[in-house]
Design an enzyme around this catalytic site. Sequence first.
Site, short mmCIF file in Angstrom:
data_model
loop_
_atom_site.label_atom_id
_atom_site.label_comp_id
_atom_site.label_asym_id
_atom_site.label_seq_id
_atom_site.Cartn_x
_atom_site.Cartn_y
_atom_site.Cartn_z
N CYS A 49 -4.21 -5.03 -1.48
CA CYS A 49 -3.79 -3.68 -1.86
C CYS A 49 -3.84 -3.61 -3.38
O CYS A 49 -3.03 -4.23 -4.06
CB CYS A 49 -2.38 -3.38 -1.36
SG CYS A 49 -1.81 -1.72 -1.82
N GLU A 65 -8.40 1.49 -0.01
CA GLU A 65 -9.31 0.35 0.09
C GLU A 65 -10.74 0.86 0.01
O GLU A 65 -10.99 2.05 0.23
CB GLU A 65 -9.11 -0.42 1.40
CG GLU A 65 -7.77 -1.12 1.55
CD GLU A 65 -7.60 -2.31 0.63
OE1 GLU A 65 -8.55 -2.64 -0.13
OE2 GLU A 65 -6.52 -2.92 0.66
#
Length: 234
Positions: free
Chosen positions: A2, A106
């Site tokens: 992340c 992402e």
Amino acid sequence: MCGRYRLSRRKQIVEEYFNSVSGEEDWAPRFNIAPTQPVPIIRQNPKEPIRELSLVRWGLIPSWAKDPSVAATMINARSETARTKPAFRDALKSRTCLIPADGFYEWARTGKARQPYCFEVNEGKLFAFAGIWDRWKDASGKTIETCSILTTTANAVTAAVHDRMPVILDPDGYDLWLDPGMRDVRAASELLKPYDARLMRSYPISTRINHVANDDAECSRPMEHAEIQNRLFL
């Protein structure tokens, strides 16, 4: 993994949702939070039954570190190995926190292009990453508090883009995760699992998110199919 996330709610809404209080800490809605920036975390006061919201720097600096530059490589901690890694194990035992968010990002590679995606829980509702924090002092004695987001294996939603995902805690686990008296690391580790994919969604977004200077609602606006095709084949 992340490396960027979103917290687009005002401070008052975050405080109410997590039943927390804050002092003079200020927070404005953010759509493109990046490593090394100040981020809100929520900790349990060890002496009173109060959750406290504070701003710390994203990127863990262990208390024993000699060089603060290690923070750049410690924005995430693998939940499977955190309890054995020197940089994370002490924090996992006694310095856990919630890291509020309402989306994360992402990138998927398509040929030579990288297409960003936004991931949400319950169509954009607030949630919390499982976090750990630490306190470090520089040569002048100035204290810097930092944090890291724990990660786990991907669920069915995130696996299409990346093989890892941040640990998203179920609200029923907040108290256990924050409990300053909790010494059973294995019990806490049971909370560090992939989030229920049925409660998540993802969608492609603009490459505006690639640039840290861009920090507005357009960063997480869903892209239309035609926009994606145009970008990939230009």
